[in-house]
Write a protein that holds these residues in place. Structure first.
Motif, PDB file in Angstrom:
ATOM      1  N   VAL A 140      38.083  49.511  80.792  1.00  0.00           N
ATOM      2  CA  VAL A 140      37.876  48.462  79.790  1.00  0.00           C
ATOM      3  C   VAL A 140      36.389  48.254  79.521  1.00  0.00           C
ATOM      4  O   VAL A 140      35.945  48.200  78.363  1.00  0.00           O
ATOM      5  CB  VAL A 140      38.541  47.145  80.241  1.00  0.00           C
ATOM      6  CG1 VAL A 140      38.055  45.978  79.386  1.00  0.00           C
ATOM      7  CG2 VAL A 140      40.057  47.254  80.158  1.00  0.00           C
ATOM      8  N   LEU A 141      35.589  48.126  80.573  1.00  0.00           N
ATOM      9  CA  LEU A 141      34.153  47.890  80.402  1.00  0.00           C
ATOM     10  C   LEU A 141      33.476  49.079  79.715  1.00  0.00           C
ATOM     11  O   LEU A 141      32.635  48.905  78.819  1.00  0.00           O
ATOM     12  CB  LEU A 141      33.506  47.620  81.759  1.00  0.00           C
ATOM     13  CG  LEU A 141      33.919  46.321  82.461  1.00  0.00           C
ATOM     14  CD1 LEU A 141      33.267  46.218  83.833  1.00  0.00           C
ATOM     15  CD2 LEU A 141      33.545  45.105  81.608  1.00  0.00           C
ATOM     16  N   ALA A 142      33.836  50.291  80.131  1.00  0.00           N
ATOM     17  CA  ALA A 142      33.195  51.476  79.555  1.00  0.00           C
ATOM     18  C   ALA A 142      33.583  51.671  78.099  1.00  0.00           C
ATOM     19  O   ALA A 142      32.735  51.974  77.252  1.00  0.00           O
ATOM     20  CB  ALA A 142      33.564  52.712  80.375  1.00  0.00           C
ATOM     21  N   TRP A 143      34.857  51.483  77.778  1.00  0.00           N
ATOM     22  CA  TRP A 143      35.284  51.663  76.390  1.00  0.00           C
ATOM     23  C   TRP A 143      34.740  50.563  75.487  1.00  0.00           C
ATOM     24  O   TRP A 143      34.438  50.814  74.314  1.00  0.00           O
ATOM     25  CB  TRP A 143      36.805  51.719  76.321  1.00  0.00           C
ATOM     26  CG  TRP A 143      37.348  53.061  76.735  1.00  0.00           C
ATOM     27  CD1 TRP A 143      36.617  54.178  77.008  1.00  0.00           C
ATOM     28  CD2 TRP A 143      38.710  53.418  76.911  1.00  0.00           C
ATOM     29  NE1 TRP A 143      37.446  55.208  77.365  1.00  0.00           N
ATOM     30  CE2 TRP A 143      38.740  54.779  77.312  1.00  0.00           C
ATOM     31  CE3 TRP A 143      39.912  52.730  76.793  1.00  0.00           C
ATOM     32  CZ2 TRP A 143      39.932  55.455  77.578  1.00  0.00           C
ATOM     33  CZ3 TRP A 143      41.097  53.403  77.060  1.00  0.00           C
ATOM     34  CH2 TRP A 143      41.106  54.754  77.445  1.00  0.00           C
ATOM     35  N   ALA A 144      34.589  49.359  76.013  1.00  0.00           N
ATOM     36  CA  ALA A 144      33.983  48.292  75.216  1.00  0.00           C
ATOM     37  C   ALA A 144      32.540  48.645  74.880  1.00  0.00           C
ATOM     38  O   ALA A 144      32.082  48.460  73.742  1.00  0.00           O
ATOM     39  CB  ALA A 144      34.047  46.964  75.972  1.00  0.00           C
ATOM     40  N   SER A 145      31.816  49.169  75.862  1.00  0.00           N
ATOM     41  CA  SER A 145      30.418  49.562  75.613  1.00  0.00           C
ATOM     42  C   SER A 145      30.336  50.709  74.615  1.00  0.00           C
ATOM     43  O   SER A 145      29.349  50.840  73.888  1.00  0.00           O
ATOM     44  CB  SER A 145      29.743  49.955  76.922  1.00  0.00           C
ATOM     45  OG  SER A 145      30.237  51.199  77.412  1.00  0.00           O
ATOM     46  N   ALA A 146      31.398  51.554  74.558  1.00  0.00           N
ATOM     47  CA  ALA A 146      31.379  52.689  73.635  1.00  0.00           C
ATOM     48  C   ALA A 146      31.338  52.225  72.185  1.00  0.00           C
ATOM     49  O   ALA A 146      30.633  52.811  71.357  1.00  0.00           O
ATOM     50  CB  ALA A 146      32.610  53.571  73.865  1.00  0.00           C
ATOM     51  N   PHE A 147      32.093  51.171  71.844  1.00  0.00           N
ATOM     52  CA  PHE A 147      32.077  50.669  70.467  1.00  0.00           C
ATOM     53  C   PHE A 147      30.667  50.248  70.052  1.00  0.00           C
ATOM     54  O   PHE A 147      30.233  50.500  68.931  1.00  0.00           O
ATOM     55  CB  PHE A 147      33.042  49.492  70.323  1.00  0.00           C
ATOM     56  CG  PHE A 147      34.489  49.874  70.277  1.00  0.00           C
ATOM     57  CD1 PHE A 147      35.066  50.348  69.105  1.00  0.00           C
ATOM     58  CD2 PHE A 147      35.292  49.774  71.410  1.00  0.00           C
ATOM     59  CE1 PHE A 147      36.407  50.709  69.057  1.00  0.00           C
ATOM     60  CE2 PHE A 147      36.629  50.129  71.377  1.00  0.00           C
ATOM     61  CZ  PHE A 147      37.188  50.598  70.206  1.00  0.00           C
TER      62      PHE A 147
END
Length: 293
Positions: free
Chosen positions: A21-28
């Motif tokens: 969740v944290l990594a994919w949020a940062s991807a956006f």
């Protein structure tokens, strides 16, 4: 997750979900920033090449390889083309037209599709709490989307690209789930990422041109996208998916949009209105409902 799973297995899967969740949020947020210097196709290719190298190194160090069957190869190729290639190109293009928070809201139609098709195709059924949690979380998505949408910049093509990303995301998860029953999660993630990179190879000349013109900070962002949201997060996702129902795990990604909005506010100066914050809380409430036994 199965009720017979040990506390250690449950804790490991939960940690994997948090990392994802944290990594994919940062991807956006990173895509929104790096996209000013890299076109959608080249950005997807660069990210996938870095991710494939990192994942390949992990596979070599782990020294665990299971030969896929013909059916498993077909599913891995489908996952790689849908979730790693088409999804990334569509997402990158969408974020050149729509802000990171709104994009995250629209893409999170995907978990609804995962939950529904997992029940239909994978025999996972439709637990009442899963459906209630999905409905509540989707309401939160609508609230945040309505609050963060910018009518001056959000266009029809951007919305369509987000929906394409959502559909290919769901297809990728459903193709990946059966393969993880026998193959190691890291191996599956590496193969799918490599397939996605191969599918994006036609963007090689454009990637070389963008690399020559982009500032070091943008290129560092591309490398970050390959290492953290791709190699690390997709591996963590595959680990969790091998130990949880696809529908239930998919709903947990509704936590991504609120985190994305917070990071966008801090790093990009995109401050959400109060309604977006309310929607984020509703999203998290839906995730909590879906995870309750």
């Amino acid at each position: 997750m199965s009720t017979t799973a040990s506390p250690r297995v449950r804790s490991g899967a939960l940690l994997a979900v948090v990392v994802t969740v944290l990594a994919w949020a940062s991807a956006f947020v990173a895509i929104r920033a790096v996209g000013a210097f890299y076109e959608p196709g080249p950005l997807a290719l660069g990210r996938l090449l870095v991710g494939a190298l990192a994942l390949g190194a992990g596979v070599l160090l782990g020294r665990r390889w299971v030969a896929p069957t013909a059916r498993e190869w077909a599913l891995v190729v489908l996952c790689g083309i849908a979730w790693f290639a088409v999804y990334n190109v569509a997402l990158n293009a969408a974020e050149q037209r729509i802000d990171a928070g709104t994009t995250a809201m629209l893409v999170n139609v995907g978990p609804i599709l995962i939950a529904l098709f997992a029940g239909l195709l994978l025999g996972e059924g439709f637990p009442r709490r899963l459906l209630i949690g999905a409905g509540v979380a989707f309401l939160g998505v609508l609230l945040v989307g309505a609050a963060t949408a910018d009518t001056d910049s959000a266009d029809v093509l951007g919305v369509v690209l987000c929906l394409v990303a959502a559909v290919t995301y769901a297809i990728g998860v459903l193709a990946q789930k059966p393969v993880l029953r026998r193959l190691p999660a890291l191996q599956v993630t590496f193969l799918a990422c490599a397939v996605g990179a191969i599918a994006c190879l036609p963007y090689t000349p454009a990637l070389l041109a963008d690399l020559a013109a982009a500032p070091p900070g943008a290129t560092a962002g591309l490398v970050y996208l390959g290492v953290v949201p791709t190699a690390l997060a997709f591996s963590a996702w595959a680990y969790a998916l091998a130990r949880m129902d696809a529908g239930r795990l998919g709903v947990t990604t509704y936590a991504v949009p609120p985190v994305t909005i917070g990071l966008s506010a801090m790093l990009l100066g995109e401050l959400p209105p109060w309604l977006a914050l309310v929607g984020g809380v509703v999203c998290l409430a839906g995730v909590g409902l879906s995870r309750r036994r």
